[in-house]
Design an enzyme around this catalytic site. Structure first.
Site, PDB file in Angstrom:
ATOM      1  CG  HIS A   1      61.709  44.784  41.936  1.00  0.00           C
ATOM      2  ND1 HIS A   1      61.734  43.458  42.773  1.00  0.00           N
ATOM      3  CD2 HIS A   1      62.252  44.263  40.827  1.00  0.00           C
ATOM      4  CE1 HIS A   1      62.007  42.606  42.112  1.00  0.00           C
ATOM      5  NE2 HIS A   1      62.230  42.823  40.659  1.00  0.00           N
TER       6      HIS A   1
HETATM    7  O1  RIB Z   1      66.467  43.712  42.551  1.00  0.00           O
HETATM    8  C1  RIB Z   1      65.629  44.839  42.285  1.00  0.00           C
HETATM    9  C2  RIB Z   1      66.348  46.057  42.259  1.00  0.00           C
HETATM   10  O2  RIB Z   1      67.403  45.991  41.117  1.00  0.00           O
HETATM   11  C3  RIB Z   1      65.411  47.343  41.891  1.00  0.00           C
HETATM   12  O3  RIB Z   1      65.932  48.420  42.552  1.00  0.00           O
HETATM   13  C4  RIB Z   1      65.723  47.589  40.362  1.00  0.00           C
HETATM   14  O4  RIB Z   1      65.820  48.902  39.994  1.00  0.00           O
HETATM   15  C5  RIB Z   1      67.057  46.892  40.221  1.00  0.00           C
HETATM   16  O5  RIB Z   1      68.023  47.558  40.025  1.00  0.00           O
END
Ligand code: RIB
Ligand code: CA
Length: 316
Positions: free
Chosen positions: A247
């Site tokens: 992500h």
């Molecule tokens: O949904 C993904 C996000 O949520 C990313 O920033 C990961 O670090 C989690 O915190």
């Protein structure tokens, strides 16, 4: 990849396994990015740990010249919700955690964001936001001129086609502070929204992990360990699922190489009331005036390009 000059950026994060990889990518890309500050926020784990983790990653990268500020210890309105099941109790998975030698810088994250942006010419500083957006929302409240002064806000936050990852309809960063997300996405600042629709196209396959494991540098070893943890978590928590998505590094990859992503003008609204769909991002592409839109939603990501960037940076 050649750059005219490095972009001045702030990284707001809640490390967090993928935040840590994003930081290591950014620290390893000085030709493209001038990191003015790292600002941390409570999210995946509590504020004390996210600040410690950012300092630890900074130490691994040998980037102690970059200030790390601690920030909001809780969301604006709702109760805090951590994601330690995906990041481990330390927030850094299997990475060995110790107290970093270099301290955090004085000053709250929100004040650090204001100082860094308002002390430079308009439209010369961008911010990558990869946790709950509490710090940036606070900064925008304290300094009403901030939103218009930012060059761009690249956000890992939200979901459209992919549905949610913390509830059926919400992505974690928006769910963890929906009021802050609504303020930031509605601020008028030029937002690049890299939600699950894009990040779910960027997955850590065995081949991509092997390419990182083959690298010798300390930052590469740390990324390999962080990736291995995320693969193990995926196997345990989501049996039968594809490899885990990457992500937060997508926000840094976008800043370095925006051509790796396809984005569409959108109207993005955040659900802040409904107990059932709190944190849902309603992403509307049918706009009366697309030119007036301030949000662009990422619909495609070049996974090989993102991992290639990561591998190239960690090999430097
Ligand atoms: O949904 C993904 C996000 O949520 C990313 O920033 C990961 O670090 C989690 O915190
Ligand atoms: Ca994060």
């Amino acid at each position: 990849m050649a750059f005219m000059s490095a972009q001045a950026i702030i990284i707001d994060c809640d490390p967090g396994v993928d935040d840590a990889i994003a930081l290591l990518l950014a620290f390893a890309s000085p030709q493209a990015l001038e990191i003015l500050a790292v600002t941390t926020v409570a999210g995946n784990v509590d504020a004390q740990q996210t600040a410690r983790n950012a300092r630890l990653i900074r130490q691994i990268a040998g980037a102690e010249g970059v200030p790390v500020h601690a920030g909001a210890t809780r969301p604006l309105v709702r109760a805090p919700i951590v994601a330690s099941h995906f990041h481990g109790t330390s927030g850094l998975g299997w990475l060995e955690v110790s107290e970093p030698s270099a301290p955090a810088a004085a000053g709250h994250s929100a004040d650090a964001i204001i100082a860094a942006v308002m002390s430079r010419p308009p439209k010369t500083v961008s911010i990558a936001v990869m946790g709950p957006m509490t710090n940036l929302a606070l900064a925008m409240t304290l300094e009403p001129k901030l939103a218009a002064r930012l060059e761009q806000v690249v956000i890992m936050g939200g979901a459209r086609i992919e549905g949610g990852n913390i509830t059926a309809s919400a992505e974690y960063n928006v769910f963890a502070d929906p009021h802050a997300a609504s303020m930031v996405y509605g601020s008028g600042a030029p937002c690049i929204a890299i939600g699950l629709d894009a990040t779910h196209q960027v997955r850590t396959t065995p081949q991509r992990l092997a390419a990182i494991k083959a690298l010798a540098r300390p930052s590469a070893k740390a990324v390999a360990t962080l990736l291995e943890f995320s693969i193990d978590v995926q196997r345990r928590l989501v049996p039968g699922a594809p490899p885990p998505p990457l992500h937060d590094p997508c926000t840094i990859a976008y800043l370095i190489a925006p051509q790796l992503f396809e984005t569409v003008s959108a109207d993005l609204q955040v659900e802040t009331e409904s107990p059932l769909t709190l944190g849902h991002t309603a992403v509307e592409f049918r706009l009366p005036d697309p030119a007036a839109a301030t949000v662009r939603w990422a619909v495609k990501a070049d996974a090989n390009g993102v991992f290639g960037l990561l591998q190239e940076a960690l090999a430097r």
